[in-house]
Design an enzyme around this catalytic site. Structure first.
Site, PDB file in Angstrom:
ATOM      1  N   ARG A 111       0.840  -1.194   0.000  1.00  0.00           N
ATOM      2  CA  ARG A 111       0.000   0.000   0.000  1.00  0.00           C
ATOM      3  C   ARG A 111       0.880   1.251   0.000  1.00  0.00           C
ATOM      4  NH1 ARG A 111      -5.323   0.927   1.610  1.00  0.00           N
ATOM      5  NH2 ARG A 111      -5.493  -1.192   2.424  1.00  0.00           N
ATOM      6  N   SER A 181       7.620  -5.343   6.672  1.00  0.00           N
ATOM      7  CA  SER A 181       7.164  -6.271   7.715  1.00  0.00           C
ATOM      8  C   SER A 181       7.807  -7.650   7.622  1.00  0.00           C
ATOM      9  CB  SER A 181       5.642  -6.371   7.652  1.00  0.00           C
ATOM     10  OG  SER A 181       5.086  -5.093   7.782  1.00  0.00           O
ATOM     11  N   ASP A 234       5.172  -3.302  10.365  1.00  0.00           N
ATOM     12  CA  ASP A 234       3.762  -2.945  10.475  1.00  0.00           C
ATOM     13  C   ASP A 234       3.301  -2.827  11.919  1.00  0.00           C
ATOM     14  OD1 ASP A 234       4.134  -5.674  10.701  1.00  0.00           O
ATOM     15  OD2 ASP A 234       2.449  -6.236   9.436  1.00  0.00           O
TER      16      ASP A 234
END
Length: 493
Positions: A111, A181, A234
């Site tokens: 994203r 992550s 994350d």
């Protein structure tokens, strides 16, 4: 789930769960199944026994995780948990201003987000985001291919932004918070080397390389005038994004395809920080997926682990995260078909296909409250080409429940280990102070039974008094905001 974050532009949380000081009544899980006697299938009975996590057992797991946390804080490589120093020594205050970006890479999608920050009064003035799929080819390709693809999409995203909504101050370079992550050996707030790939990634030419340098080089090659100001995972992004709205946030947990947790630690409680300042706080990235001690492994877990990309590693993650729950159930059902009459004298071909059952299928089957479990029957028919009678449907749901109950309760034990570590140094809960766990990930969000089992374990281990001061707050998709905020907090300007 009553508390809500408030913001006119960004609504990072769906709500929160605060534990009552009074015992709650038994919740309803699969009422149509529970009304029947326990399974008489020997394979299922043994599997249920092997997966059992009574309170004393969970206490041992929480204690073992806590021991590994202490060992990892004492010295590098001291325990299963890496307890990585993130160099995030300052969390967002609300005073941040300007245009910042976030890139979140942690699964089969990444994203991109832009955030215009307006300081204490106006907070988030505008935000835009885009989610882009990553092909299987890129997940197992080269680092140049992966980061080149990401940089090209990031450049396209910047090219489409509306000048009226997003304003970059003259003379400033665009700054990015990079949520990466995967296990990283962090060396500063804006650099870190990859330790190992997880979650199905196996990109070549990356282990031991500075992931920030890889991205910066790719952005430069695509003519993008942008630099990474903060490298986070994350969990850290979730903690920072949630803390922006709620100063009581002390823990960030991801329960999705993969899993991880981070928390605010007192520097004086980190022996391996001997040569650095021992005052103040910092965020520790536990990398708790790597925990491997005293876990209730079954033959099905062992078989799945042997065929995974990282055999013998991340055993905790393989029991509690969304990537693996459906696969464990599939393996149990296949064995039941091969050695008993689960679906008659018939072993569905699709049941022999790895990952044929996904965690979302388990959730839908567990939520089936129809008298004849017709939703269960439909899922088995649609995804496995099976005509299942009522007895078979019940057994399938019992297998799902066994795997999910184990996963949720083990996740709860991990959260308790972190909360008790915080409590030892701060006495927050004991003094009646609210302590918030910011939670994100599709597994937590979309699987109510898993969520409930996790919450049950928290109350059992903490006790109702301490648990009443804990809030589990669902902070959906705030890791990107958190990364952008940390880029602002660590801006070179």
């Amino acid at each position: 789930m009553s508390l809500m974050f408030s913001s006119p532009v960004v609504t990072p949380a769906l709500g929160s769960f605060t534990f009552s000081s009074r015992p709650r009544s038994n919740y309803i899980v699969m009422s149509a199944v529970r009304s029947n006697s326990a399974s008489t299938c020997p394979i299922l009975t043994k599997f249920q026994k092997d997966c059992d996590t009574p309170t004393p057992y969970l206490r041992n797991v929480a204690n073992a995780i806590a021991d590994d946390m202490r060992d990892g804080l004492a010295v590098e490589g001291g325990g299963d948990l890496e307890m990585i120093l993130t160099f995030v020594d300052a969390l967002p205050s609300g005073n941040e201003e300007g245009l910042f970006y976030a890139l979140d890479l942690g699964g089969t999608n990444f994203r991109v987000r832009s955030v215009q920050l307006g300081g204490k009064k106006e907070r988030v003035l505008a935000t835009e985001s885009e989610q882009i799929s990553i092909s299987q080819k890129l997940m197992i390709g080269t680092s140049e291919e992966l980061f080149g693809f990401i940089a090209s999409k990031l450049a396209s995203f910047v090219a489409k932004e509306k000048p009226g909504r997003f304003l970059l101050e003259e003379g400033r370079k665009r700054e990015l918070g990079f949520t990466f992550s995967f296990p990283v050996k962090q060396t500063s707030i804006d650099s870190g080397t990859l330790s190992k790939w997880t979650k199905g990634f196996k990109v070549s030419g990356m282990e031991g390389k500075n992931v920030v340098a890889c991205l910066n080089e790719a952005m430069e090659a695509h003519g993008l005038d942008m630099r990474v100001s903060a490298l986070v995972n994350d969990g850290v992004g979730t903690l920072a994004g949630a803390r922006y709205w709620d100063e009581d946030v002390m823990v960030g947990v991801i329960l999705g395809t993969g899993t991880n947790a981070c928390y605010v630690e007192q520097k004086h409680a980190i022996p391996k920080l001997r040569s650095k300042s021992s005052s103040g706080t910092t965020i520790i990235n536990t990398e708790w997926g790597g925990f491997s001690k005293i876990l209730p492994q079954t033959i099905f877990d062992l078989e799945m682990d042997e065929t995974s990309l990282n055999p013998g590693e991340h055993l905790y993650e393989k029991m509690i995260s969304g990537m693996y729950l459906g696969e464990i159930v599939r393996r149990v059902l296949l064995h039941m078909c091969e050695t008993s009459d689960l679906f008659g004298h018939f072993v569905p071909a699709k049941l022999s296909t790895p990952l044929a059952l996904r965690t979302e299928h388990l959730c839908k089957m567990q939520e089936d409250n129809t008298d004849d479990l017709r939703d269960v029957g439909s899922i088995l028919y649609d995804f496995l080409d099976v005509e299942a009678n009522m007895n078979a449907r019940r057994r399938v749901v019992e297998v799902c429940d066994t795997v999910v109950k184990r996963g949720g309760r083990l996740a709860g034990a991990g959260i308790v280990a972190i909360l008790e570590k915080i409590e030892k140094d701060t006495k927050r809960m004991g003094s009646g102070k609210r302590t918030v766990v910011a939670m994100d990930g599709a597994l937590y969000e979309k699987y109510p039974q898993y969520r409930q089992y996790m919450q049950d374990a928290l109350v059992e281990l903490l006790g109702h008094k301490l648990a009443s001061h804990v809030a589990i707050k669902h902070t959906k998709d705030v890791s990107g905001l958190g990364a952008a905020l940390l880029a602002a907090t660590n801006s070179i300007y």
